[in-house]
Design a protein around this motif. Sequence first.
Motif, PDB file in Angstrom:
ATOM      1  N   THR A 284       0.854  -1.196   0.000  1.00  0.00           N
ATOM      2  CA  THR A 284       0.000   0.000   0.000  1.00  0.00           C
ATOM      3  C   THR A 284       0.886   1.242   0.000  1.00  0.00           C
ATOM      4  N   ASP A 285       0.226   2.425  -0.140  1.00  0.00           N
ATOM      5  CA  ASP A 285       0.994   3.672  -0.101  1.00  0.00           C
ATOM      6  C   ASP A 285       1.697   3.838   1.247  1.00  0.00           C
ATOM      7  N   GLU A 286       1.014   3.395   2.304  1.00  0.00           N
ATOM      8  CA  GLU A 286       1.647   3.477   3.621  1.00  0.00           C
ATOM      9  C   GLU A 286       2.881   2.587   3.697  1.00  0.00           C
ATOM     10  N   ASP A 287       2.774   1.418   3.092  1.00  0.00           N
ATOM     11  CA  ASP A 287       3.935   0.520   3.072  1.00  0.00           C
ATOM     12  C   ASP A 287       5.091   1.147   2.307  1.00  0.00           C
ATOM     13  N   MET A 288       4.782   1.790   1.192  1.00  0.00           N
ATOM     14  CA  MET A 288       5.833   2.415   0.378  1.00  0.00           C
ATOM     15  C   MET A 288       6.577   3.467   1.183  1.00  0.00           C
ATOM     16  N   GLU A 289       5.838   4.275   1.913  1.00  0.00           N
ATOM     17  CA  GLU A 289       6.481   5.313   2.704  1.00  0.00           C
ATOM     18  C   GLU A 289       7.333   4.705   3.820  1.00  0.00           C
ATOM     19  N   SER A 290       6.818   3.633   4.372  1.00  0.00           N
ATOM     20  CA  SER A 290       7.584   2.970   5.432  1.00  0.00           C
ATOM     21  C   SER A 290       8.867   2.327   4.890  1.00  0.00           C
ATOM     22  N   PHE A 291       8.771   1.687   3.733  1.00  0.00           N
ATOM     23  CA  PHE A 291       9.928   1.004   3.155  1.00  0.00           C
ATOM     24  C   PHE A 291      10.988   1.981   2.654  1.00  0.00           C
ATOM     25  N   LYS A 292      10.553   3.237   2.335  1.00  0.00           N
ATOM     26  CA  LYS A 292      11.521   4.224   1.853  1.00  0.00           C
ATOM     27  C   LYS A 292      12.534   4.613   2.934  1.00  0.00           C
ATOM     28  N   LYS A 293      12.259   4.244   4.172  1.00  0.00           N
ATOM     29  CA  LYS A 293      13.215   4.497   5.246  1.00  0.00           C
ATOM     30  C   LYS A 293      14.424   3.563   5.163  1.00  0.00           C
ATOM     31  N   ILE A 294      14.298   2.487   4.381  1.00  0.00           N
ATOM     32  CA  ILE A 294      15.428   1.558   4.172  1.00  0.00           C
ATOM     33  C   ILE A 294      16.316   2.177   3.099  1.00  0.00           C
ATOM     34  N   GLN A 295      17.449   2.672   3.478  1.00  0.00           N
ATOM     35  CA  GLN A 295      18.280   3.490   2.592  1.00  0.00           C
ATOM     36  C   GLN A 295      18.725   2.749   1.330  1.00  0.00           C
ATOM     37  N   LEU A 296      18.969   1.468   1.447  1.00  0.00           N
ATOM     38  CA  LEU A 296      19.525   0.727   0.312  1.00  0.00           C
ATOM     39  C   LEU A 296      18.579   0.690  -0.882  1.00  0.00           C
ATOM     40  N   ILE A 297      17.264   0.684  -0.630  1.00  0.00           N
ATOM     41  CA  ILE A 297      16.306   0.593  -1.734  1.00  0.00           C
ATOM     42  C   ILE A 297      15.468   1.864  -1.873  1.00  0.00           C
ATOM     43  N   GLN A 298      15.796   2.916  -1.127  1.00  0.00           N
ATOM     44  CA  GLN A 298      15.005   4.158  -1.194  1.00  0.00           C
ATOM     45  C   GLN A 298      14.984   4.745  -2.605  1.00  0.00           C
ATOM     46  N   ILE A 317      -6.445   3.061 -14.372  1.00  0.00           N
ATOM     47  CA  ILE A 317      -6.616   1.829 -13.600  1.00  0.00           C
ATOM     48  C   ILE A 317      -7.401   2.124 -12.329  1.00  0.00           C
ATOM     49  N   ASN A 318      -8.394   1.269 -12.039  1.00  0.00           N
ATOM     50  CA  ASN A 318      -9.166   1.389 -10.814  1.00  0.00           C
ATOM     51  C   ASN A 318      -8.364   0.778  -9.657  1.00  0.00           C
ATOM     52  N   LYS A 319      -7.903   1.631  -8.768  1.00  0.00           N
ATOM     53  CA  LYS A 319      -7.049   1.164  -7.680  1.00  0.00           C
ATOM     54  C   LYS A 319      -7.811   0.894  -6.376  1.00  0.00           C
ATOM     55  N   GLU A 320      -9.146   0.733  -6.490  1.00  0.00           N
ATOM     56  CA  GLU A 320      -9.882   0.356  -5.288  1.00  0.00           C
ATOM     57  C   GLU A 320      -9.443  -1.023  -4.797  1.00  0.00           C
ATOM     58  N   LEU A 321      -9.075  -1.858  -5.798  1.00  0.00           N
ATOM     59  CA  LEU A 321      -8.509  -3.157  -5.453  1.00  0.00           C
ATOM     60  C   LEU A 321      -7.024  -3.163  -5.843  1.00  0.00           C
ATOM     61  N   PRO A 322      -6.137  -3.582  -4.941  1.00  0.00           N
ATOM     62  CA  PRO A 322      -4.702  -3.559  -5.236  1.00  0.00           C
ATOM     63  C   PRO A 322      -4.315  -4.443  -6.407  1.00  0.00           C
ATOM     64  N   ILE A 323      -5.177  -5.437  -6.728  1.00  0.00           N
ATOM     65  CA  ILE A 323      -4.821  -6.359  -7.795  1.00  0.00           C
ATOM     66  C   ILE A 323      -4.851  -5.701  -9.164  1.00  0.00           C
ATOM     67  N   ASN A 324      -5.567  -4.603  -9.268  1.00  0.00           N
ATOM     68  CA  ASN A 324      -5.678  -3.931 -10.555  1.00  0.00           C
ATOM     69  C   ASN A 324      -4.400  -3.164 -10.886  1.00  0.00           C
ATOM     70  N   GLY A 325      -4.070  -3.204 -12.178  1.00  0.00           N
ATOM     71  CA  GLY A 325      -2.915  -2.437 -12.648  1.00  0.00           C
ATOM     72  C   GLY A 325      -1.601  -2.991 -12.132  1.00  0.00           C
ATOM     73  N   ARG A 326      -0.641  -2.076 -12.097  1.00  0.00           N
ATOM     74  CA  ARG A 326       0.689  -2.464 -11.620  1.00  0.00           C
ATOM     75  C   ARG A 326       0.830  -2.153 -10.138  1.00  0.00           C
ATOM     76  N   ASN A 327       1.515  -3.084  -9.446  1.00  0.00           N
ATOM     77  CA  ASN A 327       1.730  -2.914  -8.020  1.00  0.00           C
ATOM     78  C   ASN A 327       3.051  -3.562  -7.623  1.00  0.00           C
ATOM     79  N   LEU A 328       3.586  -3.115  -6.537  1.00  0.00           N
ATOM     80  CA  LEU A 328       4.757  -3.758  -5.948  1.00  0.00           C
ATOM     81  C   LEU A 328       4.304  -4.717  -4.866  1.00  0.00           C
TER      82      LEU A 328
END
Length: 417
Positions: A284-298, A317-328
């Motif tokens: 999720t977007d929250e996960d992305m922000e949290s993971f950006k604290k890891i310097q090696l992959i920021q 893309i309808n992002k109501e469901l994470p399965i739609n479109g591209r996602n990490l």
Amino acid sequence: MEKGLHRVLYDYLLKTGISESFASYLNLFIVLVVALILAYFLDLIIWKVLRSISLKFSRKSKTNFDNFLVINRAPRYIAHIVPLFILFRFIPFAFFHFEYGAQIALKGLQILFVVLTLYIVKSLFRSINDYLKTKPRFRDKPMDSYIQVFMIFAWFIGILTIFAIITDVLIWKFFTALGAGSAVILLIFKDSILGLVASIQVSINDMVRIGDWITFEKYGADGNVSEITLATVKVQNFDKTITTIPTYALISDSFKNWRGMEVSGGRRIKRALIIRQKSIRFLTDEDMESFKKIQLIQPYLTTRNEQISAYNKTHEINKELPINGRNLTNIGVFRKYVNDYLQSNSAINKGMTLMVRQLAPTPQGIPLEIYAFSSDKRWENYEYIMADIFDHLLAALPYFDLEVFELPVSLDSLPSK
């Protein structure tokens, strides 16, 4: 003249008044004692002269081959040749009235000369073997096998010669008789023949060298080759035990030689983490922000997130469901983290294959395999490097909300009473 010399002592003994029979035996005894004493002292003198010459020569010589000759007693055996010929010359004097005894004594000296020749040849071959082992070019070659082959032929010819001396039969007649019994000979020398062929093939194809680390599961061998002979290969295992392998087994069975790894730029690391499938999810977007604290992959997350957002926005893309479109996914981001971590690790050889791959799912989970090469190939350091890498990765898994698979045997997984 020579015939007269034979009778000098004998005639003198007759003049003293003793009987002819006693004079013959006394003549035999005196001449033999004189001959043996003369041969003994002559042997010592020749040995001392040869030893003095060899010492002077070794000091001036630039090679150490002469040292190996002395160590293998070649000069000592050579010193026996002249005294042996002296004994040959004294036989007619000693056995003047004992023709049959003279024949037996001559045959005995001839046999002794054949054995002495074999020992001289053996010492020469051993000296050559020891000398070649000091040369880098021959140090890892199975020279012992070739020396054994030469000595087998030498002893074979020597034994035939001894039989010919005892039976008064020409040597070529022995070969004729052996031709008829060749099947028996092949059966007796089967291991030696197989070992000879195997040694030649091992040497020509450069399959094994002395010092190579080999693994031979059939014989329980896992260590360094310490000796290669005509019949056996000795392997000193890492637990300091010795395993003996038939030489021909190297060409008839399959084994692993680690020389390729030792001469290459690294030692392979190939191990997988088994990830629980239930712990894998979209980010999720929250996960992305949290993971950006890891310097090696920021930097990677920032760039990749922008690319994915642009793609999804462009394609509405309808992002109501994470399965739609591209996602990490958390496992995908972790895979990228592991790759960057290995790239930044100084103990990993970057010039060789380096990848983090996902294998086929198993009942336990998803294997995430690390395939890389450590720069240090020494066993102790290699194990330390590999353990250090997986220590870090196992500790890093919770930061990506991933779990490693393990059987439910811990106390907290047991049902409560």
